[in-house]
Design a protein around this motif. Sequence first.
Motif: not given
Length: 122
Positions: A78-84
């Motif tokens: 589930n871990a995730g990251w996104t760009n503003p």
Amino acid sequence: MVTGAASGFGKGIAEAYIREGAKVAVADLNAEGARKVAEELGENAIAVTCDVSKADQVEAAVAKTAEAFGSLDIVVNNAGWTNPNRPLMETDEETFRRIYDINVLSIFHMTKSCVPLWRKQG
């Protein structure tokens, strides 16, 4: 094991698994957050500090989970990251690399760590 489980969707997924009777490793880069969630979930949960973009940390988290519970049957990556929210042309390479490492490379790391264990478990 649920990655990114110190908050948000990951925490909710971990809570749902506990309600259904599972044992859950609350894995997150945020060690304090993972510890807090695991404590809230009770005796069938453990906290595992893990940066999913780092192969050695994923391998250690998988091993710790299997050791604590005797096996590892399910992984929710589930871990995730996104760009503003901004145009791609305003995104620097370092930010894009972080997004890629957390959202894509982590799947590679998790697979390479889990498959040998699952083969061993039968």
